[in-house]
Write an enzyme that holds these catalytic residues in place. Structure first.
Site, PDB file in Angstrom:
ATOM      1  N   ASP A  76      15.503   0.929   9.849  1.00 19.26           N
ATOM      2  CA  ASP A  76      14.402   0.681  10.770  1.00 19.26           C
ATOM      3  C   ASP A  76      13.870   2.188  11.345  1.00 19.26           C
ATOM      4  O   ASP A  76      14.539   2.749  11.970  1.00 19.26           O
ATOM      5  CB  ASP A  76      15.131  -0.250  11.741  1.00 19.26           C
ATOM      6  CG  ASP A  76      14.131  -1.118  12.750  1.00 19.26           C
ATOM      7  OD1 ASP A  76      13.021  -0.650  12.845  1.00 19.26           O
ATOM      8  OD2 ASP A  76      14.624  -1.900  13.477  1.00 19.26           O
TER       9      ASP A  76
ATOM     10  N   ARG B  86      -9.114 -22.707   9.146  1.00 16.53           N
ATOM     11  CA  ARG B  86      -8.049 -22.722  10.037  1.00 16.53           C
ATOM     12  C   ARG B  86      -8.555 -21.924  11.352  1.00 16.53           C
ATOM     13  O   ARG B  86      -9.489 -21.341  11.163  1.00 16.53           O
ATOM     14  CB  ARG B  86      -7.055 -21.876   9.247  1.00 16.53           C
ATOM     15  CG  ARG B  86      -6.293 -22.485   8.271  1.00 16.53           C
ATOM     16  CD  ARG B  86      -5.192 -21.394   7.922  1.00 16.53           C
ATOM     17  NE  ARG B  86      -5.922 -20.339   7.025  1.00 16.53           N
ATOM     18  CZ  ARG B  86      -5.138 -19.322   6.102  1.00 16.53           C
ATOM     19  NH1 ARG B  86      -3.793 -19.710   5.900  1.00 16.53           N
ATOM     20  NH2 ARG B  86      -5.894 -18.451   5.676  1.00 16.53           N
TER      21      ARG B  86
ATOM     22  N   TYR C  33      -0.277  -8.457  17.187  1.00 13.21           N
ATOM     23  CA  TYR C  33      -0.424  -7.485  16.118  1.00 13.21           C
ATOM     24  C   TYR C  33      -1.751  -6.453  16.307  1.00 13.21           C
ATOM     25  O   TYR C  33      -1.575  -5.284  16.170  1.00 13.21           O
ATOM     26  CB  TYR C  33      -0.414  -8.072  14.866  1.00 13.21           C
ATOM     27  CG  TYR C  33      -0.938  -7.297  13.534  1.00 13.21           C
ATOM     28  CD1 TYR C  33      -0.222  -6.509  13.025  1.00 13.21           C
ATOM     29  CD2 TYR C  33      -2.278  -7.234  13.180  1.00 13.21           C
ATOM     30  CE1 TYR C  33      -0.315  -5.807  11.868  1.00 13.21           C
ATOM     31  CE2 TYR C  33      -2.576  -6.537  11.904  1.00 13.21           C
ATOM     32  CZ  TYR C  33      -1.692  -5.667  11.342  1.00 13.21           C
ATOM     33  OH  TYR C  33      -1.853  -4.959  10.519  1.00 13.21           O
TER      34      TYR C  33
ATOM     35  N   ALA D 126       4.405   1.930   8.272  1.00 13.45           N
ATOM     36  CA  ALA D 126       5.625   0.980   8.734  1.00 13.45           C
ATOM     37  C   ALA D 126       4.893  -0.145   9.825  1.00 13.45           C
ATOM     38  O   ALA D 126       4.308   0.515  10.880  1.00 13.45           O
ATOM     39  CB  ALA D 126       6.829   1.622   9.192  1.00 13.45           C
TER      40      ALA D 126
ATOM     41  N   ILE E 102       0.697  -1.155   0.133  1.00 14.50           N
ATOM     42  CA  ILE E 102       0.036   0.039   0.113  1.00 14.50           C
ATOM     43  C   ILE E 102       0.855   1.091  -0.049  1.00 14.50           C
ATOM     44  O   ILE E 102       0.703   2.244  -0.760  1.00 14.50           O
ATOM     45  CB  ILE E 102      -1.014   0.092   1.258  1.00 14.50           C
ATOM     46  CG1 ILE E 102      -1.934  -1.021   1.127  1.00 14.50           C
ATOM     47  CG2 ILE E 102      -1.901   1.312   1.096  1.00 14.50           C
ATOM     48  CD1 ILE E 102      -2.681  -1.457   2.310  1.00 14.50           C
TER      49      ILE E 102
ATOM     50  N   ILE F 282      -5.437 -23.239  -2.217  1.00 11.33           N
ATOM     51  CA  ILE F 282      -6.061 -23.906  -1.233  1.00 11.33           C
ATOM     52  C   ILE F 282      -7.177 -23.099  -0.575  1.00 11.33           C
ATOM     53  O   ILE F 282      -6.577 -21.962  -0.091  1.00 11.33           O
ATOM     54  CB  ILE F 282      -4.814 -24.404  -0.209  1.00 11.33           C
ATOM     55  CG1 ILE F 282      -3.794 -25.118  -0.735  1.00 11.33           C
ATOM     56  CG2 ILE F 282      -5.439 -24.969   1.019  1.00 11.33           C
ATOM     57  CD1 ILE F 282      -4.225 -26.504  -1.446  1.00 11.33           C
TER      58      ILE F 282
ATOM     59  N   SER G  36      -5.998  -1.403  11.041  1.00 10.40           N
ATOM     60  CA  SER G  36      -6.434  -2.714  10.597  1.00 10.40           C
ATOM     61  C   SER G  36      -7.825  -3.163  11.079  1.00 10.40           C
ATOM     62  O   SER G  36      -7.984  -3.026  12.403  1.00 10.40           O
ATOM     63  CB  SER G  36      -5.320  -3.731  10.576  1.00 10.40           C
ATOM     64  OG  SER G  36      -5.980  -4.966  10.290  1.00 10.40           O
TER      65      SER G  36
END
Length: 312
Positions: free
Chosen positions: A55, A272, A146, A77, A13, A205, A122
């Site tokens: 970084d 899953r 996360y 980032a 993105i 899959i 997110s």
């Protein structure tokens, strides 16, 4: 000239955003350590941007970068792999939360006031709560390091705005697809993997029966929304970015097959553990800003397929 900083600007993105900003005539600086991003994503703007392979957890370095006193900062980032965050919670935490807070704090103490500091979050923060559509002021259930870090960084970003007068805003992405998404990555979106399988005539899959729903949104609309929101002086708080549509994965694949003129070889496996069954964004708040999506799912799939055929 408008000066813009994009962290994570060599990623999927981020690179699409950088290319659009350069086209708008912005002076763009990119910071990316290339642990997930790729320089080839920025080949179209080579020589037109300032690029630092570094970084964002190197706070001294980031302070020197921030001393440029940018007009706009897009903070993309992140270690975007949920699995990686489970395996390395503290290391990923340093990128996904500590680097964000440190940057906000440096802006505060030095009295730098960008026109907008935009943090990328997110839909993972919503977790498995069944309520649909997902509303920005609804319940959250961050189930992984996360998601926890994304949500905490959201709150820091918003609170630095309300407490210290920084112009901040947060966006939550739903299922983004499009050019420059790496299908070989362990955290890649499902449609990039489908695209690779179609191109190379490989088996795909499918975990589950394909009835799981997602709000897929084309990356060009994501980029347009980011730029639009950042330029709106009054935008603040959190905005979902999606189409506000609930599409079954198998239905989207069948639609994509027609566009590609190819049949996908699908092997079905058990779902899953932890996979979300249903997802859809409430985009009421986004629409109230005046933003209107340009592409939509079908046209986005068509454009993505044309790009994929030319690149692979």
């Amino acid at each position: 000239m408008v000066r813009v900083l994009v962290t994570g600007g060599a990623g999927f993105i981020g690179s699409n955003l950088v290319i659009s900003l350069v086209k708008e005539g912005c002076d763009v600086t990119v910071v990316d350590d290339l642990s997930m991003g790729m320089m080839k994503n920025l080949k179209d703007v080579q020589g037109k941007i300032i690029f630092y392979k570094h970084d964002v957890c190197d706070h001294v370095f980031m302070h020197r970068v921030l001393d440029a006193n940018f007009d706009y900062i897009y903070y993309l980032a992140a270690v975007a792999s949920v699995v990686d965050s489970v395996e390395r919670p503290y290391i990923t935490h340093q990128v996904n939360q500590e680097s964000v807070v440190n940057s906000l704090e440096y802006l505060r103490i030095n009295h730098y006031f960008p026109k907008k500091f935009l943090f990328i979050s997110s839909a993972a923060v919503y977790g498995n709560y069944p309520e649909l559509p997902k509303k920005e002021n609804g319940r959250v259930q961050p189930l992984t390091p996360y998601a926890v870090d994304k949500y905490a960084s959201e709150r820091f970003t918003i609170d630095y705005g309300t407490l210290y007068g920084l112009s901040t805003v947060v966006v939550r992405f739903f299922n983004v697809f499009g050019p420059r998404q790496n299908p070989s990555s362990s955290y890649s979106g499902v449609l990039s993997i489908v695209t690779k399988c179609l191109l190379k005539n490989k088996k795909f899959i499918m975990y589950g029966d394909g009835s799981q729903t997602r709000d897929f949104v084309y990356v060009d609309d994501i980029v347009r929304a980011l730029i639009f929101i950042s330029k709106k002086k009054e935008t603040c708080g959190v905005y979902n970015i999606g189409y506000g549509e609930q599409n079954k994965l198998l239905d989207v694949i069948r639609q994509y097959e027609k566009i590609a003129g190819k049949r996908l070889d699908i092997e079905f496996k058990d779902p899953r553990s932890g996979d979300i069954q249903e997802s859809m964004a409430d985009v009421t708040r986004l629409k109230k800003t005046g933003f209107v999506a340009k592409w939509g799912l079908e046209n986005g799939l068509k454009k993505y397929w044309r790009y994929a055929e030319s690149e692979f």
